[in-house]
Design a protein around this motif. Structure first.
Motif, PDB file in Angstrom:
ATOM      1  N   ILE A   1       7.299  41.846  67.740  1.00 54.91           N
ATOM      2  CA  ILE A   1       7.365  43.205  67.219  1.00 54.91           C
ATOM      3  C   ILE A   1       7.828  44.202  68.284  1.00 54.91           C
ATOM      4  N   ASN A   2       7.353  44.020  69.505  1.00 56.56           N
ATOM      5  CA  ASN A   2       7.610  45.023  70.541  1.00 56.56           C
ATOM      6  C   ASN A   2       8.870  44.786  71.359  1.00 56.56           C
ATOM      7  N   LYS A   3       9.369  43.553  71.395  1.00 56.22           N
ATOM      8  CA  LYS A   3      10.491  43.249  72.279  1.00 56.22           C
ATOM      9  C   LYS A   3      11.808  42.978  71.558  1.00 56.22           C
ATOM     10  N   THR A   4      11.787  42.925  70.227  1.00 58.66           N
ATOM     11  CA  THR A   4      13.050  42.744  69.502  1.00 58.66           C
ATOM     12  C   THR A   4      13.898  43.997  69.678  1.00 58.66           C
ATOM     13  N   PRO A   5      15.116  43.865  70.190  1.00 63.15           N
ATOM     14  CA  PRO A   5      15.940  45.059  70.445  1.00 63.15           C
ATOM     15  C   PRO A   5      16.437  45.707  69.154  1.00 63.15           C
ATOM     16  N   GLN A   6      16.561  47.023  69.184  1.00 60.99           N
ATOM     17  CA  GLN A   6      17.047  47.768  68.027  1.00 60.99           C
ATOM     18  C   GLN A   6      18.428  47.286  67.601  1.00 60.99           C
ATOM     19  N   GLU A   7      19.211  46.854  68.563  1.00 60.06           N
ATOM     20  CA  GLU A   7      20.566  46.378  68.271  1.00 60.06           C
ATOM     21  C   GLU A   7      20.549  45.218  67.276  1.00 60.06           C
ATOM     22  N   PHE A   8      19.540  44.351  67.384  1.00 63.21           N
ATOM     23  CA  PHE A   8      19.432  43.226  66.458  1.00 63.21           C
ATOM     24  C   PHE A   8      19.253  43.729  65.026  1.00 63.21           C
ATOM     25  N   TYR A   9      18.320  44.653  64.823  1.00 64.94           N
ATOM     26  CA  TYR A   9      18.106  45.223  63.488  1.00 64.94           C
ATOM     27  C   TYR A   9      19.387  45.881  62.968  1.00 64.94           C
TER      28      TYR A   9
ATOM     29  N   SER B   1      -0.588  47.099  63.527  1.00 64.15           N
ATOM     30  CA  SER B   1      -1.053  48.463  63.225  1.00 64.15           C
ATOM     31  C   SER B   1      -0.349  49.488  64.103  1.00 64.15           C
ATOM     32  N   ASN B   2      -0.147  49.169  65.378  1.00 61.88           N
ATOM     33  CA  ASN B   2       0.548  50.091  66.270  1.00 61.88           C
ATOM     34  C   ASN B   2       2.010  50.270  65.869  1.00 61.88           C
ATOM     35  N   PHE B   3       2.622  49.185  65.402  1.00 66.03           N
ATOM     36  CA  PHE B   3       4.042  49.224  65.038  1.00 66.03           C
ATOM     37  C   PHE B   3       4.283  50.090  63.800  1.00 66.03           C
ATOM     38  N   TYR B   4       3.360  50.019  62.837  1.00 70.98           N
ATOM     39  CA  TYR B   4       3.570  50.713  61.567  1.00 70.98           C
ATOM     40  C   TYR B   4       2.803  52.035  61.438  1.00 70.98           C
TER      41      TYR B   4
ATOM     42  N   ALA C   1      -6.331  48.419  63.780  1.00 73.86           N
ATOM     43  CA  ALA C   1      -6.360  46.969  63.566  1.00 73.86           C
ATOM     44  C   ALA C   1      -7.203  46.598  62.353  1.00 73.86           C
ATOM     45  N   LYS C   2      -8.280  47.342  62.100  1.00 74.07           N
ATOM     46  CA  LYS C   2      -9.144  47.043  60.954  1.00 74.07           C
ATOM     47  C   LYS C   2      -8.432  47.234  59.624  1.00 74.07           C
ATOM     48  N   ASP C   3      -7.280  47.908  59.651  1.00 73.97           N
ATOM     49  CA  ASP C   3      -6.506  48.160  58.434  1.00 73.97           C
ATOM     50  C   ASP C   3      -5.458  47.082  58.180  1.00 73.97           C
TER      51      ASP C   3
ATOM     52  N   SER D   1      -3.192  40.492  67.532  1.00 74.62           N
ATOM     53  CA  SER D   1      -2.012  40.444  66.648  1.00 74.62           C
ATOM     54  C   SER D   1      -2.087  41.547  65.601  1.00 74.62           C
ATOM     55  N   ARG D   2      -3.285  41.784  65.085  1.00 74.97           N
ATOM     56  CA  ARG D   2      -3.462  42.853  64.097  1.00 74.97           C
ATOM     57  C   ARG D   2      -3.248  44.218  64.739  1.00 74.97           C
ATOM     58  N   GLU D   3      -3.675  44.357  65.980  1.00 67.74           N
ATOM     59  CA  GLU D   3      -3.426  45.604  66.699  1.00 67.74           C
ATOM     60  C   GLU D   3      -1.931  45.849  66.872  1.00 67.74           C
TER      61      GLU D   3
END
Length: 450
Positions: free
Chosen positions: A324-332, A116-119, A128-130, A111-113
């Motif tokens: 985080i990875n599957k929410t479509p941009q259209e929703f945002y 970290s990948n998203f941001y 992930a350690k961050d 989950s932390r990974e």
């Protein structure tokens, strides 16, 4: 046994009781009694919003339905549901039966990974350690303050600003210094005032961008100036970025960390606002420390503080990667478009109301409105103004005294469009009924006509 201390004299093999009454009196004094008091921390804990709102002893107008523009919960009216993909991720996490036990205090590695990948970005890389997962952004802020500050030190907090910063700090014995935001400059920070407050006991600067309660979004150049102040004084930044990316068209969001080359930053965020699930209580701290100023000590401190409780909900953690990875941009995009539309409606409507001065927002979910109190002499304060607005029009706006900024009120723009229009109509009617032309204004008008 020390008999003499109890008034008993030892003489050879015999024991002579002396001063029996004194002995009995001492024993009575030592009899335990109930004496339970609230802790110092609990007595220092004070939430100004709750204190003000709970003391508003006012009944709404029974002939008009209540319109609450006071609560920063985007879900409360039911018109802003989260995306189906987010709900599906939660269902799959539950059905997997893999997330019913305890997780590590700082969160599952996977989950932390995901966070970290998203941001992570080239300007502010993350691993992930961050990442420390927390029970909502509020706990992220609490841990960040707790790891950076000791009792007797101080933090710098925006005015107007989210009341939780002060509530948390004061309960920990940390002093709060309020730096001014400038409404005439779309709520930019008064940098000179900010810098003047820094001393050798300042442990961090809190920067909230996009802003609650202002709905403002700082430009890249303004953020660079804030970072420069922090750099000159070797003071870390606590960035409250719960509204990250929730900015309107024509405006760009920039994270503080992406601009910093030397100032270490703890960035606090979460699912609550952008994904419209505040009740799921999923937040995080992103540790940005490219020059290793924090070193191991701050990281270890955050881990230890996280271990006081066992972290956020494991089901949400299990769903986090998919959310985080599957929410479509259209929703945002749809969410932000709705908020902008409502903000435009509210700003346009209230800009025509004599005695009010709305400040145009650029993001988040809020709009601040100034009250020219000299034109409403029957009201003693913004609290009084908003109380009467409830009583007469059944519209509840939060007085900005809650945010240390009197003579303003905050509007939440997450209601339906129809409710937004109706609320603005009622606010206008209320102001027209109570507005008085100030004598100074009359004199100025006469002089201008000469």
């Amino acid at each position: 046994m020390d008999y003499e201390s109890y008034g008993i004299q030892v003489n050879g093999n015999s024991v002579h009781h002396v001063n029996r009454s004194l002995y009995q009196a001492k024993m009575k004094l030592r009899k335990p009694k109930w004496n339970i008091k609230a802790s110092e921390m609990s007595r220092k804990t004070f939430n100004p919003i709750r204190a003000i709102v709970d003391n508003m002893n006012v009944e709404p107008n029974p002939s008009k339905n209540m319109i609450a523009l006071s609560i920063g919960d985007p879900t409360i009216f039911g018109n802003l549901p989260t995306d189906d993909s987010v709900l599906q991720a939660m269902k799959e996490a539950i059905d997997s039966k893999r997330f019913n036990g305890y997780a590590p205090a700082i969160g599952y590695q996977k989950s932390r990974e995901a966070v970290s990948n998203f941001y992570s970005c080239p300007e502010a890389p993350l691993d992930a350690k961050d990442v420390i997962l927390t029970s909502g952004c509020s706990q992220a802020i609490e841990l960040a303050i707790a790891v950076l500050c000791n009792p007797g030190q101080n933090i710098l907090v925006p005015r107007p600003g989210f009341s939780l910063y002060k509530t948390l700090a004061v309960s920990m014995g940390i002093d709060v210094k309020l730096y001014n935001l400038l409404p005439e400059k779309s709520w930019e920070i008064d940098l000179k005032h900010l810098e003047s407050l820094i001393d050798d006991k300042t442990c961090c600067i809190i920067v909230n961008n996009p802003s609650n309660p202002c709905g403002s979004v700082f430009s890249k150049s303004h953020l660079q100036k804030i970072i420069a102040v922090a750099s000159r004084h070797c003071t870390p930044i606590l960035a409250d970025e719960i509204y990250a990316e929730m900015v309107f068209s024509g405006c760009k969001y920039t994270s503080v960390a992406s601009l910093s080359t030397d100032v270490p930053i703890l960035s606090c965020g979460g699912l609550a606002k952008r994904w419209l699930v505040p009740g799921w209580r999923m937040g995080w701290i992103l540790i940005h420390d490219r020059k290793n100023v924090f070193g191991n000590e701050i990281r270890e401190g955050l881990v230890k503080l996280s271990q006081r409780i066992l972290g956020p909900c494991t089901i949400v953690q299990g769903a986090l990667e998919a959310i985080i990875n599957k929410t479509p941009q259209e929703f945002y995009d749809n969410t932000v478009s709705f908020l902008k539309s409502n903000s435009d409606i509210c700003y346009s409507a209230l800009s025509t109301v004599a005695g009010l001065r709305p400040i145009k927002p650029s993001g988040a979910m809020y709009l601040m409105v100034g009250i020219n109190m000299e034109h409403f002499p029957e009201f003693e304060s913004d609290v009084d103004f908003t109380e009467k607005l409830i009583a007469e029009q059944s519209v509840f706006c939060l007085p900005a005294t809650c945010f240390e900024f009197p003579n303003f009120f905050r509007i939440v723009v997450t209601v339906s469009e129809d409710m937004m229009l109706e609320a603005c109509t009622r606010i206008k009617e209320f102001c027209e009924q109570h507005y008085h032309l100030h004598t100074d204004s009359v004199i100025q008008d006469i002089e201008c006509d000469k």
